[in-house]
Write a protein that holds these residues in place. Sequence first.
Motif, PDB file in Angstrom:
ATOM      1  N   ASP A  10       0.848  -1.094   0.061  1.00  0.00           N
ATOM      2  CA  ASP A  10      -0.161   0.328  -0.130  1.00  0.00           C
ATOM      3  C   ASP A  10       0.954   1.155   0.123  1.00  0.00           C
ATOM      4  O   ASP A  10       1.924   1.201   0.767  1.00  0.00           O
ATOM      5  CB  ASP A  10      -1.026  -0.039   1.130  1.00  0.00           C
ATOM      6  CG  ASP A  10      -2.128   0.891   1.067  1.00  0.00           C
ATOM      7  OD1 ASP A  10      -1.858   2.097   0.979  1.00  0.00           O
ATOM      8  OD2 ASP A  10      -3.095   0.289   1.142  1.00  0.00           O
ATOM      9  N   ASP A  11       0.602   2.351  -0.990  1.00  0.00           N
ATOM     10  CA  ASP A  11       1.390   3.530  -0.925  1.00  0.00           C
ATOM     11  C   ASP A  11       1.128   4.388   0.262  1.00  0.00           C
ATOM     12  O   ASP A  11       1.984   5.479   0.312  1.00  0.00           O
ATOM     13  CB  ASP A  11       1.203   4.183  -2.271  1.00  0.00           C
ATOM     14  CG  ASP A  11      -0.120   4.654  -2.554  1.00  0.00           C
ATOM     15  OD1 ASP A  11      -1.307   4.109  -1.786  1.00  0.00           O
ATOM     16  OD2 ASP A  11      -0.371   5.608  -3.305  1.00  0.00           O
ATOM     17  N   SER A  12      -0.003   4.038   1.211  1.00  0.00           N
ATOM     18  CA  SER A  12      -0.166   4.913   2.164  1.00  0.00           C
ATOM     19  C   SER A  12       0.737   4.374   3.550  1.00  0.00           C
ATOM     20  O   SER A  12       0.578   3.358   3.827  1.00  0.00           O
ATOM     21  CB  SER A  12      -1.467   4.734   2.515  1.00  0.00           C
ATOM     22  OG  SER A  12      -1.761   5.470   3.912  1.00  0.00           O
ATOM     23  N   PRO A  38       3.915  -2.732  -5.762  1.00  0.00           N
ATOM     24  CA  PRO A  38       4.097  -4.074  -6.213  1.00  0.00           C
ATOM     25  C   PRO A  38       5.490  -4.440  -6.675  1.00  0.00           C
ATOM     26  O   PRO A  38       5.931  -5.702  -6.480  1.00  0.00           O
ATOM     27  CB  PRO A  38       3.175  -4.397  -7.353  1.00  0.00           C
ATOM     28  CG  PRO A  38       2.014  -3.374  -7.181  1.00  0.00           C
ATOM     29  CD  PRO A  38       2.694  -1.906  -6.423  1.00  0.00           C
ATOM     30  N   LEU A  39       6.115  -3.321  -7.238  1.00  0.00           N
ATOM     31  CA  LEU A  39       7.518  -3.786  -7.664  1.00  0.00           C
ATOM     32  C   LEU A  39       8.513  -4.069  -6.310  1.00  0.00           C
ATOM     33  O   LEU A  39       9.193  -4.727  -6.525  1.00  0.00           O
ATOM     34  CB  LEU A  39       8.200  -2.555  -8.401  1.00  0.00           C
ATOM     35  CG  LEU A  39       7.586  -2.256  -9.769  1.00  0.00           C
ATOM     36  CD1 LEU A  39       8.175  -0.946 -10.501  1.00  0.00           C
ATOM     37  CD2 LEU A  39       7.509  -3.656 -10.691  1.00  0.00           C
ATOM     38  N   LEU A  40       8.452  -3.496  -5.296  1.00  0.00           N
ATOM     39  CA  LEU A  40       9.003  -3.413  -4.053  1.00  0.00           C
ATOM     40  C   LEU A  40       8.399  -4.759  -3.578  1.00  0.00           C
ATOM     41  O   LEU A  40       9.472  -5.719  -3.031  1.00  0.00           O
ATOM     42  CB  LEU A  40       8.882  -2.611  -3.090  1.00  0.00           C
ATOM     43  CG  LEU A  40       9.542  -1.028  -3.539  1.00  0.00           C
ATOM     44  CD1 LEU A  40       9.217  -0.107  -2.270  1.00  0.00           C
ATOM     45  CD2 LEU A  40      11.095  -1.381  -3.320  1.00  0.00           C
ATOM     46  N   PRO A  60       1.762   3.982  -7.452  1.00  0.00           N
ATOM     47  CA  PRO A  60       2.437   4.257  -8.226  1.00  0.00           C
ATOM     48  C   PRO A  60       3.340   3.127  -8.917  1.00  0.00           C
ATOM     49  O   PRO A  60       3.374   2.108  -8.489  1.00  0.00           O
ATOM     50  CB  PRO A  60       3.509   5.321  -7.507  1.00  0.00           C
ATOM     51  CG  PRO A  60       3.381   4.967  -6.205  1.00  0.00           C
ATOM     52  CD  PRO A  60       2.108   4.501  -6.031  1.00  0.00           C
ATOM     53  N   ARG A  61       3.843   3.346 -10.153  1.00  0.00           N
ATOM     54  CA  ARG A  61       4.647   2.272 -10.704  1.00  0.00           C
ATOM     55  C   ARG A  61       3.829   1.181 -11.186  1.00  0.00           C
ATOM     56  O   ARG A  61       3.964   0.788 -12.488  1.00  0.00           O
ATOM     57  CB  ARG A  61       5.794   1.924  -9.871  1.00  0.00           C
ATOM     58  CG  ARG A  61       6.924   3.072  -9.508  1.00  0.00           C
ATOM     59  CD  ARG A  61       8.163   2.596  -9.315  1.00  0.00           C
ATOM     60  NE  ARG A  61       8.351   1.675  -8.074  1.00  0.00           N
ATOM     61  CZ  ARG A  61       9.622   1.241  -7.896  1.00  0.00           C
ATOM     62  NH1 ARG A  61      10.571   1.310  -8.393  1.00  0.00           N
ATOM     63  NH2 ARG A  61       9.461   0.550  -6.712  1.00  0.00           N
ATOM     64  N   THR A  66      -2.934  -4.948 -12.023  1.00  0.00           N
ATOM     65  CA  THR A  66      -2.216  -5.589 -12.840  1.00  0.00           C
ATOM     66  C   THR A  66      -1.316  -6.314 -12.009  1.00  0.00           C
ATOM     67  O   THR A  66      -0.842  -7.836 -12.547  1.00  0.00           O
ATOM     68  CB  THR A  66      -0.988  -4.353 -13.417  1.00  0.00           C
ATOM     69  OG1 THR A  66      -1.919  -3.563 -14.151  1.00  0.00           O
ATOM     70  CG2 THR A  66      -0.059  -5.238 -14.291  1.00  0.00           C
ATOM     71  N   PHE A  67      -0.752  -6.301 -10.867  1.00  0.00           N
ATOM     72  CA  PHE A  67      -0.261  -7.200  -9.912  1.00  0.00           C
ATOM     73  C   PHE A  67      -0.758  -8.270  -9.497  1.00  0.00           C
ATOM     74  O   PHE A  67      -0.282  -9.457  -9.520  1.00  0.00           O
ATOM     75  CB  PHE A  67       0.424  -6.202  -8.856  1.00  0.00           C
ATOM     76  CG  PHE A  67       1.020  -7.089  -7.682  1.00  0.00           C
ATOM     77  CD1 PHE A  67       2.094  -7.806  -8.071  1.00  0.00           C
ATOM     78  CD2 PHE A  67       0.773  -7.189  -6.360  1.00  0.00           C
ATOM     79  CE1 PHE A  67       3.040  -8.721  -7.177  1.00  0.00           C
ATOM     80  CE2 PHE A  67       1.730  -7.909  -5.347  1.00  0.00           C
ATOM     81  CZ  PHE A  67       2.871  -8.583  -5.774  1.00  0.00           C
ATOM     82  N   LEU A  68      -2.126  -8.319  -9.373  1.00  0.00           N
ATOM     83  CA  LEU A  68      -2.993  -9.432  -8.926  1.00  0.00           C
ATOM     84  C   LEU A  68      -3.047 -10.330 -10.096  1.00  0.00           C
ATOM     85  O   LEU A  68      -3.015 -11.497  -9.967  1.00  0.00           O
ATOM     86  CB  LEU A  68      -4.309  -8.947  -8.728  1.00  0.00           C
ATOM     87  CG  LEU A  68      -5.658  -9.872  -8.379  1.00  0.00           C
ATOM     88  CD1 LEU A  68      -5.067 -10.801  -7.140  1.00  0.00           C
ATOM     89  CD2 LEU A  68      -6.936  -9.222  -7.962  1.00  0.00           C
ATOM     90  N   ARG A  69      -3.374  -9.636 -11.234  1.00  0.00           N
ATOM     91  CA  ARG A  69      -3.425 -10.745 -12.634  1.00  0.00           C
ATOM     92  C   ARG A  69      -2.293 -11.351 -12.829  1.00  0.00           C
ATOM     93  O   ARG A  69      -2.091 -12.529 -13.236  1.00  0.00           O
ATOM     94  CB  ARG A  69      -3.836  -9.821 -13.879  1.00  0.00           C
ATOM     95  CG  ARG A  69      -5.295  -9.183 -13.736  1.00  0.00           C
ATOM     96  CD  ARG A  69      -5.710  -8.709 -14.858  1.00  0.00           C
ATOM     97  NE  ARG A  69      -6.953  -8.348 -14.904  1.00  0.00           N
ATOM     98  CZ  ARG A  69      -7.500  -7.065 -15.251  1.00  0.00           C
ATOM     99  NH1 ARG A  69      -6.835  -6.097 -15.772  1.00  0.00           N
ATOM    100  NH2 ARG A  69      -8.894  -7.064 -15.259  1.00  0.00           N
ATOM    101  N   LYS A  70      -1.034 -10.679 -12.351  1.00  0.00           N
ATOM    102  CA  LYS A  70       0.194 -11.527 -12.736  1.00  0.00           C
ATOM    103  C   LYS A  70       0.450 -12.580 -11.609  1.00  0.00           C
ATOM    104  O   LYS A  70       1.130 -13.814 -11.929  1.00  0.00           O
ATOM    105  CB  LYS A  70       1.485 -10.268 -12.436  1.00  0.00           C
ATOM    106  CG  LYS A  70       2.889 -10.833 -12.620  1.00  0.00           C
ATOM    107  CD  LYS A  70       3.825  -9.825 -12.447  1.00  0.00           C
ATOM    108  CE  LYS A  70       5.247 -10.159 -12.385  1.00  0.00           C
ATOM    109  NZ  LYS A  70       5.739 -10.731 -13.666  1.00  0.00           N
TER     110      LYS A  70
END
Length: 357
Positions: A10-12, A38-40, A60-61, A66-70
């Motif tokens: 989470d970005d928060s 998600p990249l981190l 961000p990023r 997108t991350f979930l589908r991956k």
Amino acid sequence: MKQVGVLIVDDSAVVRQVLTGLLGGTPGIEVLHAVADPLLAMERMKVRWPDVIVLDVEMPRMDGLTFLRKLMAERPTPVIICSTLTEKGTATAVEAMAAGAVAVMAKPRLDLKRYLQDSALEFINAVRSAAGANVRRLAARATVQAPTPRQNADAVLAAAAPGAMVQTTQRVVAIGTSTGGTQALEEVLATLPRVCPGIVIVQHMPEAFTAAFAARLDKVCQIAVREAKTNDRVVPGQALIAPGGKHMLLRRTGAQYFVEVVDGPLVNRHRPSVDVLFRSVAKAAGSNALGVIMTGMGDDGAAGLLEMREAGADTVAQDEATCVVYGMPKEAVKRGGVRRSVPLGAVPREILAQLNG
């Protein structure tokens, strides 16, 4: 007992800090990492793969969807979506559940810290439920494209005036579900033809998410799907979904059924509650109803389904093999409220059988 390893994405900073404190201080749960995107997360997951991921949607990023589908394509993992209570956030969170997320948790934009603290038990239960979910079933369903709605002349002609050609229904189908239910409901409802009994549904979801969920289903189903409002008629070819944060009851006037949406306390830790709906159906419809209890954690709906069966209704449970979480159906079977258990793919046939009484 094995610790449930949780990764928070989470970005928060506030969300990361509060959830780390809440979950990390709970016996049986270990927060592995709390990262901003998600990249981190993917870097941390190279060291140890989490049992459950709590995932934001807008980041961000790389966005959460997108991350979930991956994840679901490469290594299915239980994911809890943590989304803001905004129109954009809710619609995206519902899309994420269709892509394979186990559950969705709400978060406001204001007074975020207090809200998360007040919802501590709900988050803890969600993590424990997700850890035991049959996530491979979710991933398998997520790869199946929703069927294209069959079009007829209605797609070109002007819509009929409200109330035109409304039929009186004497058969009612009541469905209750929770964890894993969003995809299960889509699979069931998208299979139904336009000629089917009127349906009333309780799906455990937070307030403000059910409208977006109903709108999504309405687009992919031949039947109409709506978030329920008080005095909505229960008519053939339509499904009404209880609004998050409200209970829904079935009422009857003469030969006509309608719903009532009401406030009230949590029942079995839920609002809407499946038990509330099922008990009202037992009283209003009796033997003219079918009760269906599907995938979900806990025992909500078990007592109500037994009342439906005792009132003469037919009752069905989703079987263990096709459930994401075999909790609610298992408890209903245990209490004697279920006449028969069937695979998810057979539920539409059970619903259509009600046309013949």
